[in-house]
Scaffold this motif. Structure first.
Motif, PDB file in Angstrom:
ATOM      1  N   UNK A 125       0.856  -1.188   0.000  1.00 36.71           N
ATOM      2  CA  UNK A 125       0.000   0.000   0.000  1.00 36.71           C
ATOM      3  C   UNK A 125       0.890   1.235   0.000  1.00 36.71           C
ATOM      4  N   UNK A 126       1.423   1.620  -1.154  1.00 31.55           N
ATOM      5  CA  UNK A 126       2.349   2.745  -1.197  1.00 31.55           C
ATOM      6  C   UNK A 126       1.688   4.058  -0.813  1.00 31.55           C
ATOM      7  N   UNK A 127       2.473   4.903  -0.156  1.00 32.35           N
ATOM      8  CA  UNK A 127       1.996   6.218   0.226  1.00 32.35           C
ATOM      9  C   UNK A 127       2.705   7.292  -0.578  1.00 32.35           C
ATOM     10  N   UNK A 128       2.051   8.423  -0.759  1.00 33.14           N
ATOM     11  CA  UNK A 128       2.617   9.529  -1.526  1.00 33.14           C
ATOM     12  C   UNK A 128       2.464  10.821  -0.731  1.00 33.14           C
TER      13      UNK A 128
ATOM     14  N   UNK B 257       2.162   3.968   4.275  1.00 37.32           N
ATOM     15  CA  UNK B 257       1.751   5.364   4.271  1.00 37.32           C
ATOM     16  C   UNK B 257       2.860   6.324   4.667  1.00 37.32           C
ATOM     17  N   UNK B 258       2.688   7.580   4.308  1.00 36.20           N
ATOM     18  CA  UNK B 258       3.643   8.616   4.674  1.00 36.20           C
ATOM     19  C   UNK B 258       2.921   9.949   4.835  1.00 36.20           C
ATOM     20  N   UNK B 259       3.452  10.797   5.697  1.00 29.49           N
ATOM     21  CA  UNK B 259       2.910  12.134   5.865  1.00 29.49           C
ATOM     22  C   UNK B 259       4.036  13.063   6.292  1.00 29.49           C
ATOM     23  N   UNK B 260       3.787  14.359   6.247  1.00 27.40           N
ATOM     24  CA  UNK B 260       4.844  15.313   6.560  1.00 27.40           C
ATOM     25  C   UNK B 260       4.311  16.443   7.424  1.00 27.40           C
ATOM     26  N   UNK B 261       5.237  17.133   8.079  1.00 26.63           N
ATOM     27  CA  UNK B 261       4.898  18.270   8.919  1.00 26.63           C
ATOM     28  C   UNK B 261       6.156  18.786   9.590  1.00 26.63           C
ATOM     29  N   UNK B 262       6.071  19.963  10.128  1.00 26.54           N
ATOM     30  CA  UNK B 262       7.225  20.580  10.780  1.00 26.54           C
ATOM     31  C   UNK B 262       7.203  20.211  12.264  1.00 26.54           C
ATOM     32  N   UNK B 263       7.786  19.072  12.612  1.00 26.22           N
ATOM     33  CA  UNK B 263       7.677  18.562  13.984  1.00 26.22           C
ATOM     34  C   UNK B 263       8.544  19.333  14.976  1.00 26.22           C
TER      35      UNK B 263
END
Length: 230
Positions: free
Chosen positions: A121-124, A180-186
């Motif tokens: 289940x690739x994430x983008x 899955x993947x996600x992004x943010x300024x942690x």
């Protein structure tokens, strides 16, 4: 205290006084809805917003067509175009499905135990990791194959092409069956960091170093959950 109330809707050949029933001798549908006035207001607001969205969307499309400018799309990644050469590596779970296919039949217990999304289940993620004003692409892959980070060259060259910067960015996660993947300024430093999930393996958290590379802080951040993601 809010007094709930009930509204009844009849359709088709419903007759006055009919109640909700499973009878099949009439072609009608009866629906009983019970909700508070607060819920009604919330649903009413949602309905209004939805209607406005539809009207604005169709209005914009009507203007576009009236001006003879139909909305079209072009696949710039076809035949490895635009520098995007991504190919998905099958998940290890795919071996189970292939075994069933070779046998030529499924038994019920095999069907119930067969893995979901056997090829993975690739994430983008579409993010501006280098803060140059255009969107870059990060996409995950299966075990033994690096995830891909495609750097957008639009701001630098004016051309919509991408360069694979995975190795330079140190964000390959090659031993992981990434999902899955996600992004943010942690860390609140102004650039975007990446979280990458994995199947049946530790997750990965990559901190953006603002120099085109990332640092794996999965262990120090205590986010390397062992079970992994489905």
């Amino acid at each position: 205290m809010i007094d709930p109330y009930t509204e009844r809707y009849f359709a088709g050949d419903a007759r006055q006084g009919e109640t909700q029933s499973s009878r099949r001798d009439h072609d009608f549908t009866t629906v009983n809805l019970t909700f508070s006035s607060n819920t009604w207001l919330s649903n009413r607001n949602l309905l209004i917003v939805s209607m406005l969205y539809v009207l604005l969307t169709f209005g914009a499309m009507s203007v576009a067509f009236a001006n003879g400018k139909a909305i079209t799309f072009t696949d710039i990644a076809a035949d490895n175009g635009a520098g995007i050469d991504y190919r998905r590596t099958a998940s290890e779970r795919n071996v189970i499905i292939e075994g069933y296919q070779q046998a030529g039949q499924f038994k019920l217990d095999q069907l119930l135990l067969s893995p979901l999304k056997s090829r993975g289940a690739p994430g983008v993620a579409l993010l501006d990791y280098d803060r140059d004003g255009d969107l870059d692409i990060y996409v995950t892959n299966g075990p033994g194959t690096a995830n891909s980070l495609y750097q957008n060259q639009l701001t630098d060259s004016g051309d919509l092409v991408f360069v694979d910067q995975t190795q330079k960015a140190k964000i390959a996660a090659i031993n992981s069956d990434s999902t899955g993947t996600c992004f943010g300024d942690i860390d609140n430093d102004g650039d975007q960091d990446l979280l990458v999930l994995a199947f049946n393996a530790p997750h990965s958290l990559f901190e953006n170093q603002a120099d085109g590379s990332f640092t794996d802080i999965s262990t120090t951040s205590q986010i390397d959950y062992k079970q992994g993601a489905m």
